[in-house]
Design a protein around this motif. Sequence first.
Motif, PDB file in Angstrom:
ATOM      1  N   LEU A 285       0.825  -1.210   0.000  1.00 54.55           N
ATOM      2  CA  LEU A 285       0.000   0.000   0.000  1.00 54.55           C
ATOM      3  C   LEU A 285       0.858   1.258   0.000  1.00 54.55           C
ATOM      4  N   GLN A 286       2.113   1.112   0.423  1.00 54.49           N
ATOM      5  CA  GLN A 286       2.999   2.265   0.482  1.00 54.49           C
ATOM      6  C   GLN A 286       3.644   2.586  -0.865  1.00 54.49           C
ATOM      7  N   ILE A 287       3.632   1.631  -1.802  1.00 59.90           N
ATOM      8  CA  ILE A 287       4.355   1.848  -3.063  1.00 59.90           C
ATOM      9  C   ILE A 287       3.441   1.791  -4.281  1.00 59.90           C
ATOM     10  N   THR A 288       2.165   1.455  -4.092  1.00 60.93           N
ATOM     11  CA  THR A 288       1.208   1.464  -5.194  1.00 60.93           C
ATOM     12  C   THR A 288      -0.016   2.266  -4.776  1.00 60.93           C
ATOM     13  N   SER A 289      -0.739   2.749  -5.762  1.00 60.77           N
ATOM     14  CA  SER A 289      -2.017   3.417  -5.501  1.00 60.77           C
ATOM     15  C   SER A 289      -3.097   2.340  -5.536  1.00 60.77           C
ATOM     16  N   THR A 290      -3.465   1.849  -4.364  1.00 58.55           N
ATOM     17  CA  THR A 290      -4.422   0.748  -4.250  1.00 58.55           C
ATOM     18  C   THR A 290      -5.790   1.294  -3.868  1.00 58.55           C
ATOM     19  N   TYR A 291      -6.811   0.795  -4.547  1.00 59.57           N
ATOM     20  CA  TYR A 291      -8.178   1.269  -4.318  1.00 59.57           C
ATOM     21  C   TYR A 291      -9.099   0.081  -4.041  1.00 59.57           C
ATOM     22  N   VAL A 292     -10.148   0.347  -3.283  1.00 56.43           N
ATOM     23  CA  VAL A 292     -11.125  -0.695  -2.973  1.00 56.43           C
ATOM     24  C   VAL A 292     -12.527  -0.165  -3.240  1.00 56.43           C
ATOM     25  N   ARG A 306       0.247   2.060 -10.827  1.00 60.91           N
ATOM     26  CA  ARG A 306       1.508   2.763 -10.575  1.00 60.91           C
ATOM     27  C   ARG A 306       2.061   3.237 -11.911  1.00 60.91           C
ATOM     28  N   LEU A 307       2.770   4.327 -11.895  1.00 59.11           N
ATOM     29  CA  LEU A 307       3.351   4.867 -13.114  1.00 59.11           C
ATOM     30  C   LEU A 307       4.658   4.142 -13.410  1.00 59.11           C
ATOM     31  N   ASP A 308       4.763   3.583 -14.613  1.00 56.82           N
ATOM     32  CA  ASP A 308       5.960   2.874 -15.049  1.00 56.82           C
ATOM     33  C   ASP A 308       6.374   3.469 -16.393  1.00 56.82           C
ATOM     34  N   GLY A 309       7.323   4.386 -16.371  1.00 53.80           N
ATOM     35  CA  GLY A 309       7.689   5.103 -17.578  1.00 53.80           C
ATOM     36  C   GLY A 309       6.542   5.984 -18.025  1.00 53.80           C
ATOM     37  N   ASP A 310       6.073   5.758 -19.277  1.00 51.89           N
ATOM     38  CA  ASP A 310       4.968   6.571 -19.768  1.00 51.89           C
ATOM     39  C   ASP A 310       3.620   5.860 -19.596  1.00 51.89           C
ATOM     40  N   ALA A 311       3.623   4.671 -18.963  1.00 45.24           N
ATOM     41  CA  ALA A 311       2.394   3.877 -18.873  1.00 45.24           C
ATOM     42  C   ALA A 311       1.868   3.822 -17.443  1.00 45.24           C
ATOM     43  N   LEU A 332     -14.953  -1.217 -12.854  1.00 46.90           N
ATOM     44  CA  LEU A 332     -13.740  -1.083 -12.062  1.00 46.90           C
ATOM     45  C   LEU A 332     -12.559  -0.684 -12.933  1.00 46.90           C
ATOM     46  N   LEU A 333     -12.456  -1.296 -14.112  1.00 40.83           N
ATOM     47  CA  LEU A 333     -11.366  -0.953 -15.020  1.00 40.83           C
ATOM     48  C   LEU A 333     -11.435   0.508 -15.439  1.00 40.83           C
ATOM     49  N   GLU A 334     -12.631   0.986 -15.749  1.00 44.09           N
ATOM     50  CA  GLU A 334     -12.794   2.399 -16.118  1.00 44.09           C
ATOM     51  C   GLU A 334     -12.377   3.323 -14.970  1.00 44.09           C
ATOM     52  N   GLN A 335     -12.711   2.923 -13.755  1.00 44.81           N
ATOM     53  CA  GLN A 335     -12.391   3.756 -12.592  1.00 44.81           C
ATOM     54  C   GLN A 335     -10.892   3.816 -12.327  1.00 44.81           C
ATOM     55  N   ILE A 336     -10.202   2.689 -12.455  1.00 46.90           N
ATOM     56  CA  ILE A 336      -8.762   2.709 -12.184  1.00 46.90           C
ATOM     57  C   ILE A 336      -8.016   3.425 -13.307  1.00 46.90           C
ATOM     58  N   GLU A 337      -8.523   3.339 -14.544  1.00 43.31           N
ATOM     59  CA  GLU A 337      -7.918   4.114 -15.630  1.00 43.31           C
ATOM     60  C   GLU A 337      -8.004   5.601 -15.335  1.00 43.31           C
ATOM     61  N   ALA A 340      -5.148   7.518 -13.495  1.00 43.19           N
ATOM     62  CA  ALA A 340      -3.818   7.673 -14.092  1.00 43.19           C
ATOM     63  C   ALA A 340      -3.360   9.125 -14.012  1.00 43.19           C
ATOM     64  N   PRO A 341      -2.091   9.364 -13.671  1.00 43.14           N
ATOM     65  CA  PRO A 341      -1.569  10.737 -13.649  1.00 43.14           C
ATOM     66  C   PRO A 341      -1.479  11.316 -15.054  1.00 43.14           C
ATOM     67  N   ALA A 342      -1.381  12.619 -15.139  1.00 45.02           N
ATOM     68  CA  ALA A 342      -1.419  13.309 -16.429  1.00 45.02           C
ATOM     69  C   ALA A 342      -0.303  12.874 -17.361  1.00 45.02           C
ATOM     70  N   GLU A 343       0.851  12.498 -16.821  1.00 46.41           N
ATOM     71  CA  GLU A 343       1.993  12.159 -17.673  1.00 46.41           C
ATOM     72  C   GLU A 343       1.867  10.778 -18.317  1.00 46.41           C
ATOM     73  N   ALA A 344       0.922   9.965 -17.911  1.00 44.87           N
ATOM     74  CA  ALA A 344       0.733   8.640 -18.517  1.00 44.87           C
ATOM     75  C   ALA A 344       0.122   8.787 -19.901  1.00 44.87           C
ATOM     76  N   THR A 345       0.729   8.159 -20.890  1.00 46.69           N
ATOM     77  CA  THR A 345       0.210   8.213 -22.272  1.00 46.69           C
ATOM     78  C   THR A 345      -0.428   6.901 -22.707  1.00 46.69           C
ATOM     79  N   ALA A 346      -0.365   5.890 -21.833  1.00 47.19           N
ATOM     80  CA  ALA A 346      -0.940   4.586 -22.169  1.00 47.19           C
ATOM     81  C   ALA A 346      -1.281   3.847 -20.892  1.00 47.19           C
ATOM     82  N   TYR A 347      -2.116   2.840 -21.057  1.00 49.13           N
ATOM     83  CA  TYR A 347      -2.439   1.938 -19.954  1.00 49.13           C
ATOM     84  C   TYR A 347      -1.824   0.585 -20.271  1.00 49.13           C
ATOM     85  N   SER A 348      -1.327  -0.097 -19.253  1.00 50.19           N
ATOM     86  CA  SER A 348      -0.695  -1.390 -19.453  1.00 50.19           C
ATOM     87  C   SER A 348      -1.110  -2.330 -18.320  1.00 50.19           C
TER      88      SER A 348
END
Length: 386
Positions: A285-292, A306-311, A332-337, A340-348
């Motif tokens: 929980l300290q290193i990922t953005s976890t939601y319930v 979590r942000l990994d490069g541009d994804a 749920l998938l729509e909500q977690i998408e 995403a922070p503004a700098e993310a250009t893709a989902y993975s």
Amino acid sequence: MRIDVVSIFPDYLAPLDLSLIGKARRDGLLDIRVHDLRVFTHDRHRTVDDTPYGGGAGMVMKPEPWGEALDALATQGDPRPVLIVPGPGGEPLTQRTARELADREWLVFACGRYEGIDERVYEHAADRMDVRVVSLGDYVLNGGEVAALAIIEAVARLLPGVIGNAASLDEESHEDGLLEYPVYTKPAQWQGRAVPDVLLSGDHGAIARWRREQQLHRTARRRPDLLHASAAADPDDLALVPAGPGDVGELLTLTHACWLTTGIENDTLQIPAQHETYESLAASLQITSTYVVRSHGRLVASARGRLDGDAWEIERVMVAPDLRGRGLGQWLLEQIEAQAPAEATAYSLFTGERSLGPLRMYRRAGYRRAGQGPFGRTVRLRKPRA
């Protein structure tokens, strides 16, 4: 797939030569064989029925011809077949049932008549076949042939190559537990009635949201029994909130339940989530953005990113097993998408290569394969951010 049908009216099965099922037979995708039960009788009247023990109206189909017919079929192939007996006293036919049967190599249909088949036939067949009694609904037909035709079509259309465009199977009624949204074609105006503006807008995000709303409205109006307070995926009732230390216990239970299923589907114990502990999950929980997501106090779903490069790396999209197939996963998938922070250009994300339900959901959402996953029997999926 091989399909055998046993009936006293083999001509009733003639429609299996028509339309896409007939084409699949001619193309060799389906091996369908129809058998006359009366061939397995030995009296001059070719008798298949007799009066019921204990009295009562109607006739019962005799065990001898059915036993011989099924014994003859059971010796003709190596895979253990599924014996499907259509009848009002069976499990209801659902899309999930159709998909389960589509994964089998050999189906045998026993089309009963009159008051049904002698019960001992089911017990006898179970030695060499997986017996399933399947019902089309809460009503009675004269015989099993009509039901067999319906079940065969529901199953066969799911086989690769039977439907020309396989993607058309992804958004049908009942695929996500909801009814299909309304559909339209040209012309845009017909007899004073217009196609909804959103479908002409070219805004695929808006179209997807409109279709989702229409699915919910139509299901609530026509089939409210399909909806569940935890599964309607209505933003007014459900909310994605950050996970906290108090969620770890329930989140661990949900994780093990969901990834056990994934492990079974993909025959692997290499998935890290299968080995999660209370301590490791609390630390994550300290290193990922976890939601319930909670419904009536119960933790019913979760996802993290979590942000990994541009994804925006989406992980552990989980829905309680008893609530699957009702649309909550897509919401749920729509909500977690959306997190995403503004700098993310893709989902993975990645999922099991044999996890057919999640793969269909991700494909509907626009994800496409982008290589192998991070460990055995997983695939990487990716989608550009709109």
